[in-house]
Design an enzyme around this catalytic site. Sequence first.
Site, mmCIF file in Angstrom:
data_model
loop_
_atom_site.group_PDB
_atom_site.id
_atom_site.type_symbol
_atom_site.label_atom_id
_atom_site.label_comp_id
_atom_site.label_asym_id
_atom_site.label_seq_id
_atom_site.Cartn_x
_atom_site.Cartn_y
_atom_site.Cartn_z
ATOM 1 N N SER A 28 105.121 44.448 70.454
ATOM 2 C CA SER A 28 105.006 43.379 71.435
ATOM 3 C C SER A 28 106.212 42.441 71.331
ATOM 4 O O SER A 28 107.353 42.882 71.440
ATOM 5 C CB SER A 28 103.681 42.637 71.236
ATOM 6 O OG SER A 28 103.386 41.824 72.346
ATOM 7 N N ASP B 59 98.978 47.481 79.837
ATOM 8 C CA ASP B 59 98.155 47.878 78.690
ATOM 9 C C ASP B 59 97.178 46.777 78.292
ATOM 10 O O ASP B 59 96.646 46.778 77.188
ATOM 11 C CB ASP B 59 99.032 48.269 77.494
ATOM 12 C CG ASP B 59 99.772 47.088 76.869
ATOM 13 O OD1 ASP B 59 99.710 45.967 77.437
ATOM 14 O OD2 ASP B 59 100.420 47.281 75.821
ATOM 15 N N HIS C 122 97.067 47.537 74.231
ATOM 16 C CA HIS C 122 98.063 46.798 73.456
ATOM 17 C C HIS C 122 97.770 46.778 71.957
ATOM 18 O O HIS C 122 98.697 46.658 71.148
ATOM 19 C CB HIS C 122 98.153 45.369 73.993
ATOM 20 C CG HIS C 122 99.442 44.689 73.669
ATOM 21 N ND1 HIS C 122 100.649 45.081 74.205
ATOM 22 C CD2 HIS C 122 99.725 43.635 72.853
ATOM 23 C CE1 HIS C 122 101.611 44.304 73.748
ATOM 24 N NE2 HIS C 122 101.081 43.423 72.920
#
Length: 450
Positions: free
Chosen positions: A182, A381, A423
């Site tokens: 991320s 996601d 995620h």
Amino acid sequence: MRRLPILRLSVILVLTMLLSMTSFSGSLFAVTPLTEVDQDHPYNRSVKEAEQEKNINPQLDIKLTSDKNANNYPIVLVHGLGGFKDLYGIPYWGGLTNIPRDLRNKGYEVYVAEIGPVSSNWDRAAELYAQIKGGTVDYGEAHAAEHGHLRFGRTYDGLYPEWGEVNPKTGKVNKVHLIGHSLGGPTSRALIQLLEEGHPAEVSTTSATKLSPLFQGKKEWVHSAVSLSSPHDGSTATYYIDNLIPHIQEILAVFAALQGNHSTVEFDFQLDHWGLKREAGESFDSYVNRVKKSNIWKTKDTAKWDARPIGAQELNEWIQGSSSVYYFSLSTEQTYRSIFTGYHKPELFMNPIFYDGSRFMGRHRSSTDGIHTGSDWWENDGVVNTNSMDGPTLHSDEQIVTYDGSAERGKWNHLGTLNSVDHLDVIGIGVRDMRWLFRDMAEMLTSLPD
């Protein structure tokens, strides 16, 4: 490469079903009664159906670039927004499957960074440098003055103090591989930029004797950088989530539930340089309230700003890809296109804490801050738009190529997209065992020639 069987993490499955009743933007343990749940909610299904998620086998074949063991540089794992090293004994990387431990058992040298969970990419890069090399965090005299916080932060012993030194056995500089999840992807890019190019504002503001080595440039200390589900062009979820803190509290709830109820929350926002250090004996609620009310949110020196498309665009303008670094990116998605509206909706097994945000991203159109986001941004996601993950494009001329086993330095080698992976799934927080992915990546990274 060999694929590991899916691990039966029944405790996480039960947790996920419970969290299906939790509001994405609510408080830590705010639960919505079953009778109030939207019938279209993807987790309003049977436990038997949810079990099917463990049988989804993402397809991704990560080829080696050259022979195995072409280098033995350590791997440093860099968490994303709201991240940490471990919480309640549960690692951020892999949860109960403990990916760092697994890689070490396979013979890889692995370190886990723990940097500001809501701090800007600049501040996180400064912290990452100090954590790896050792020493006191120096955010830069010019940067600190511009944003109104202290110049210096915490002091660290160093995960890998010999980083950047010449290895007497090989005669080469000790480098590292960075794997960022991320926001950890852009943070890694910022670190590489500062290491290699320094920063003119810091050089002109600070005397040579007091200038941090981080801002001096000419340090090719990173061999490769991998970004997993990273918002290189930002995320439209930031248009939906006005306050990051409740979102982080939801994530904390996942880890708290894995180990049972905890009356004491050990989460650290690492905002000492903003005067927001948690005091001895201070309750977590009091600490959180001070963070919420801080002037930090009135500045651009936060993860909240950097995760916006305009913040990512600004980052892309000053960060240039290094010709000495192998860049890799991996995308994820867990939405489907509605045949009736064309919008993207969460798939059945997306983590429910992402459901509302995913639905928002899957239909959002706007021209905000001069950046148009349309249907090409809808696939996601649950946290990041998939089209933002392969590499920087907003105000960036960096090249993105498809990785076919021949890695190119200075370009983004896109490894592909993991379908039906949200995620948190990609780092092993869910019902699926993702150790195979990190084993494959580690093998590929150590095959990269100098």
